[in-house]
Design a protein around this motif. Structure first.
Motif, PDB file in Angstrom:
ATOM      1  N   PRO A   1     -73.690 -38.351 -57.674  1.00 50.07           N
ATOM      2  CA  PRO A   1     -72.247 -38.345 -57.935  1.00 50.07           C
ATOM      3  C   PRO A   1     -71.530 -39.617 -57.491  1.00 50.07           C
ATOM      4  O   PRO A   1     -70.299 -39.651 -57.423  1.00 50.07           O
ATOM      5  N   VAL A   2     -72.299 -40.677 -57.171  1.00 49.39           N
ATOM      6  CA  VAL A   2     -71.666 -41.906 -56.677  1.00 49.39           C
ATOM      7  C   VAL A   2     -70.859 -42.581 -57.775  1.00 49.39           C
ATOM      8  O   VAL A   2     -69.787 -43.134 -57.526  1.00 49.39           O
ATOM      9  N   CYS A   3     -71.363 -42.545 -58.996  1.00 51.29           N
ATOM     10  CA  CYS A   3     -70.748 -43.305 -60.078  1.00 51.29           C
ATOM     11  C   CYS A   3     -69.742 -42.475 -60.870  1.00 51.29           C
ATOM     12  O   CYS A   3     -69.820 -41.247 -60.917  1.00 51.29           O
ATOM     13  N   ILE A   4     -68.822 -43.182 -61.491  1.00 45.72           N
ATOM     14  CA  ILE A   4     -67.851 -42.577 -62.403  1.00 45.72           C
ATOM     15  C   ILE A   4     -68.107 -43.188 -63.780  1.00 45.72           C
ATOM     16  O   ILE A   4     -67.718 -44.324 -64.051  1.00 45.72           O
ATOM     17  N   PRO A   5     -68.815 -42.477 -64.668  1.00 41.61           N
ATOM     18  CA  PRO A   5     -69.248 -43.066 -65.944  1.00 41.61           C
ATOM     19  C   PRO A   5     -68.102 -43.193 -66.937  1.00 41.61           C
ATOM     20  O   PRO A   5     -66.982 -42.712 -66.707  1.00 41.61           O
TER      21      PRO A   5
ATOM     22  N   LEU B   1     -66.949 -47.367 -60.354  1.00 49.87           N
ATOM     23  CA  LEU B   1     -66.476 -47.230 -61.734  1.00 49.87           C
ATOM     24  C   LEU B   1     -67.425 -47.992 -62.648  1.00 49.87           C
ATOM     25  O   LEU B   1     -67.674 -49.182 -62.441  1.00 49.87           O
ATOM     26  N   LEU B   2     -67.985 -47.318 -63.656  1.00 48.59           N
ATOM     27  CA  LEU B   2     -68.902 -47.957 -64.598  1.00 48.59           C
ATOM     28  C   LEU B   2     -68.115 -48.398 -65.828  1.00 48.59           C
ATOM     29  O   LEU B   2     -67.664 -47.569 -66.610  1.00 48.59           O
ATOM     30  N   LEU B   3     -67.964 -49.690 -66.002  1.00 53.00           N
ATOM     31  CA  LEU B   3     -67.178 -50.203 -67.112  1.00 53.00           C
ATOM     32  C   LEU B   3     -67.982 -50.134 -68.406  1.00 53.00           C
ATOM     33  O   LEU B   3     -68.963 -50.858 -68.586  1.00 53.00           O
ATOM     34  N   GLY B   4     -67.599 -49.241 -69.313  1.00 46.79           N
ATOM     35  CA  GLY B   4     -68.246 -49.126 -70.606  1.00 46.79           C
ATOM     36  C   GLY B   4     -69.610 -48.462 -70.581  1.00 46.79           C
ATOM     37  O   GLY B   4     -70.231 -48.279 -71.621  1.00 46.79           O
ATOM     38  N   ASP B   5     -70.097 -48.099 -69.413  1.00 43.89           N
ATOM     39  CA  ASP B   5     -71.435 -47.524 -69.262  1.00 43.89           C
ATOM     40  C   ASP B   5     -71.293 -46.019 -69.041  1.00 43.89           C
ATOM     41  O   ASP B   5     -70.697 -45.580 -68.056  1.00 43.89           O
ATOM     42  N   GLY B   6     -71.871 -45.229 -69.960  1.00 44.53           N
ATOM     43  CA  GLY B   6     -71.737 -43.782 -69.856  1.00 44.53           C
ATOM     44  C   GLY B   6     -72.867 -43.099 -69.121  1.00 44.53           C
ATOM     45  O   GLY B   6     -72.834 -41.884 -68.923  1.00 44.53           O
ATOM     46  N   ARG B   7     -73.898 -43.830 -68.700  1.00 45.70           N
ATOM     47  CA  ARG B   7     -75.084 -43.222 -68.094  1.00 45.70           C
ATOM     48  C   ARG B   7     -74.830 -42.878 -66.625  1.00 45.70           C
ATOM     49  O   ARG B   7     -74.565 -43.759 -65.815  1.00 45.70           O
ATOM     50  N   SER B   8     -74.949 -41.598 -66.312  1.00 46.13           N
ATOM     51  CA  SER B   8     -74.699 -41.168 -64.932  1.00 46.13           C
ATOM     52  C   SER B   8     -75.846 -40.353 -64.347  1.00 46.13           C
ATOM     53  O   SER B   8     -75.766 -39.940 -63.192  1.00 46.13           O
ATOM     54  N   TYR B   9     -76.907 -40.118 -65.125  1.00 48.53           N
ATOM     55  CA  TYR B   9     -77.956 -39.195 -64.672  1.00 48.53           C
ATOM     56  C   TYR B   9     -78.593 -39.651 -63.374  1.00 48.53           C
ATOM     57  O   TYR B   9     -78.847 -38.832 -62.482  1.00 48.53           O
ATOM     58  N   TYR B  10     -78.839 -40.945 -63.236  1.00 50.67           N
ATOM     59  CA  TYR B  10     -79.534 -41.432 -62.050  1.00 50.67           C
ATOM     60  C   TYR B  10     -78.593 -41.864 -60.927  1.00 50.67           C
ATOM     61  O   TYR B  10     -79.065 -42.205 -59.842  1.00 50.67           O
ATOM     62  N   CYS B  11     -77.292 -41.887 -61.159  1.00 48.40           N
ATOM     63  CA  CYS B  11     -76.391 -42.354 -60.103  1.00 48.40           C
ATOM     64  C   CYS B  11     -75.362 -41.312 -59.674  1.00 48.40           C
ATOM     65  O   CYS B  11     -74.580 -41.559 -58.752  1.00 48.40           O
TER      66      CYS B  11
END
Length: 655
Positions: free
Chosen positions: A563-567, A551-561
């Motif tokens: 499908p691991v991250c939830i922006p 879970l990315l807190l407050g971070d909307g960038r997902s291009y490089y991460c």
């Protein structure tokens, strides 16, 4: 044929691995430039064909017609690529087929346009010799600004919004084969036509082409300011307007990003300029051009709806004594713009029950609380919406400019000479000046009532530059007996470009693009230095278990991460959820239900968002996470100077 060969050449140039160095990256950059140039020529041929055959607007002004034709062609290419997305046939094969088919059908026009372009280039030496010293200096500075903007465009994508949705959206649409409702990266559900132009690069694994396309839009934006100023006023006025628009420090930096702002702004600006042309001579072709470009703008960003209000009020004023004539004009205008842009808003009604999802009316996944948090964030920019704030805006927009910017807000500032535009009522001015001033004033008031971000004024910055240039040239004409004093403001206008160059040089010193272009630095090394969360995203993809979700807190960038991250594209969604849990076990249960195993805190994002946190949501969430960390419920799995990744530890398990 050349375009087909160039597309085939891409398969012979390997996409460099994220951690590789060497010359493949250089060859890739050269391919990106060549491919983008061919897209520009194709767009020019397409737009010129449409204009010559059906519109015949500005036909006696070759330079302006060339700018308009290229912008027109880019708009229709975006419209066609969007159609592939709606038909669910978007792919590398369909994009290649579209380009090759267009090149075949436009073969004669492509040849003629290329020859005309080469012929025009051959006239440059003579034009240079006939130019004044001020024009020569301005042209040299403009070329220097353009060269540095190009260097920024040639490095791997590092800009925030590009990594959040301008690149992530078209990439996902390519993988999916077309458009689909996305409640996670919700920005992609809005008007998205310019991003479909980005698929032309992403389809071949190239992330630089989208940046170069935006740079092309930026170049047309600047050149159109010069071209319309020359058409409406004196030749010297056009050069001062060019200098003034280049005196905005962040403009060329934005141009090198994978953004769409200069594309949307170009479309809306041309729509406004064409309406002003119509108000001057009442030729229907100008109004049709305006409707087409407003349709392109509405297909690109919700903010173009402000342009509808501005243009509507201008037309209403012009026909105030013959309102019956206005009805068929507005119906025709609305039909043209609606055919181009309507599908985006109809699609949102069908999918979400809200034509401007998720703004104003919410929709699936958007509670009233979430919508309120996002609206409060948008309205946290600027100095408020009171009458006192409005009256003091000409001062505070410069003295407190960091409050008006989201991206590079330290140098996100209008040209201070724009304040001279307020003197328009006190000099000799024509109808064009009056219309430009009225349109700028209406658009400014609409901006004032919304999110007061400087870049949202981009559609009227050309108008402000032209109005200011008119004032400066009038001042110079009144100083004929004191020519040295008369040259002060023109010289200052040109001199302010040096500030733009200074900020660009500082950026180059940070980016060091020559390392990437020479092959001595890998993409990963470049991104680790310039994207705060990149090293953490690589840890996610390379070190975490296959089932991990971060879970990315407050971070909307997902291009490089992905499908691991939830922006977190709306920046406060996860903070609001976290602040609602009193006990860590409740938060952990919530996360487990969503298969979340880790949480990442970005210092870069937290620092910015705490400055735009009117409800205290981010502050409370960070305090809660800090308390849980002190209690041993959050364990650091990864940490660097910019980010920390936590895993859950209270129950003795590791995510």
């Amino acid at each position: 044929m050349v375009l087909a060969l160039w597309i085939g050449l891409r398969s012979l140039i390997p996409i460099p691995a994220i951690d590789s160095t060497g010359i493949p990256g250089v060859f890739g950059a050269l391919w990106s430039v060549g491919f983008t140039v061919q897209i520009g020529i194709l767009a020019y041929a397409l737009g010129k064909y449409v204009n010559d055959r059906w519109l015949t607007a500005f036909d006696k002004d070759y330079f302006l017609t060339s700018i308009l034709s290229t912008a027109l062609g880019l708009g229709f290419l975006a419209f066609t690529l969007s159609g592939l997305g709606f038909l669910q046939i978007l792919s590398t094969a369909s994009i290649s087929a579209l380009f090759i088919l267009a090149a075949i059908l436009l073969g004669p026009q492509l040849t003629a346009c290329t020859l005309a372009l080469l012929a025009w280039i051959r006239t440059i030496p003579a034009r240079w010799r006939n130019a004044s010293r001020v024009e020569q200096i301005t042209a040299c500075l403009a070329m220097a600004v353009g060269a540095l903007a190009l260097l920024n465009a040639l490095v791997p994508a590092w800009d925030y919004d590009g990594l959040m949705y301008h690149l992530a959206g078209p990439r996902d649409y390519l993988l999916n084969g077309g458009i689909y409702p996305d409640e996670q990266i919700w920005y992609v559900n809005g008007p998205f036509s310019i991003e479909f132009l980005f698929t032309t690069g992403l389809a071949y694994g190239d992330v630089i082409v989208p940046k170069l396309i935006h740079l092309m839009f930026g170049s047309l934006y600047v050149l159109s300011t010069w071209a319309f100023a020359r058409r409406w006023f004196r030749h010297s006025t056009a050069w001062i307007a060019l200098a003034l628009i280049l005196g905005m420090p962040t403009l060329p930096i934005w141009a090198g990003f994978a953004y769409i702002d200069l594309g949307w702004s170009l479309f809306e600006w041309i729509a406004l300029a064409a309406v002003i042309e119509y108000l001057r001579d009442h030729k229907p072709a100008s109004l049709d051009i305006s409707a087409i470009f407003l349709g392109f703008a509405l297909s690109s960003k919700y903010l173009a709806l402000m342009g509808v209000v501005v243009i509507g009020m201008l037309l209403l004023w012009d026909a105030r004594q013959r309102l019956r004539e206005l009805i068929p004009i507005m119906v025709r205008y609305g039909c043209i713009a609606g055919v181009i842009a309507g599908i985006w808003y109809i699609k949102n009604i069908v999918w979400f029950g809200n034509p401007v999802y998720p703004l104003y009316f919410g929709g699936p996944g958007w509670t009233s609380e979430r919508l309120q948090f996002y609206n409060d964030y948008l309205h946290s920019f600027g100095t408020g919406h009171s009458m006192l704030s409005l009256l003091s805006m000409p001062v505070t927009i410069f003295t407190k400019h960091e409050q008006f910017g989201a991206v590079m807000n330290r140098n996100d500032i209008l040209n201070p000479l724009f304040l001279l535009g307020f003197l328009i009522p006190f000099i000799r001015y024509n109808r064009i000046s009056r219309f430009l001033a009225a349109a700028s004033g209406i658009r400014f008031l609409l901006w004032f009532m919304g999110s007061q971000q400087i870049r949202f004024l981009l559609p009227i910055d050309p108008a402000l530059a032209i109005l200011t240039a008119v004032v400066i040239m009038e001042f110079q004409s009144r100083m004929r007996k004191q020519p040295a004093l008369g040259l002060f403001l023109p010289a200052l206008s040109v001199g302010l470009i040096m500030i733009t160059l200074f900020y660009q040089i500082q950026l180059m010193r940070t980016l060091k693009p020559w390392r990437w272009l020479s092959g001595s630095e890998s993409p990963a090394a470049f991104l680790e230095w310039n994207v705060g969360d990149f090293a953490a995203t690589q840890y996610m993809k390379n070190e975490l278990a296959e089932h991990a979700k971060v879970l990315l807190l407050g971070d909307g960038r997902s291009y490089y991460c992905s499908p691991v991250c939830i922006p977190d594209p709306d920046h406060f969604r996860w903070a609001a959820s976290i602040s609602g849990f009193e006990e860590f076990q409740d938060f952990q249960a919530w996360a487990t239900d969503r298969q979340i195993t880790h949480l990442m805190l970005s210092i870069e994002d937290a620092d910015f968002l705490l400055q735009h946190d009117p409800d205290g949501v981010m502050q409370e969430a960070i305090e809660r996470l800090s308390y849980w960390h002190d209690q041993g419920c959050l364990v650091e799995a990864y940490s660097d100077s910019w980010t920390t990744i936590y895993e859950f530890g209270c129950d003795g398990t590791i995510g």
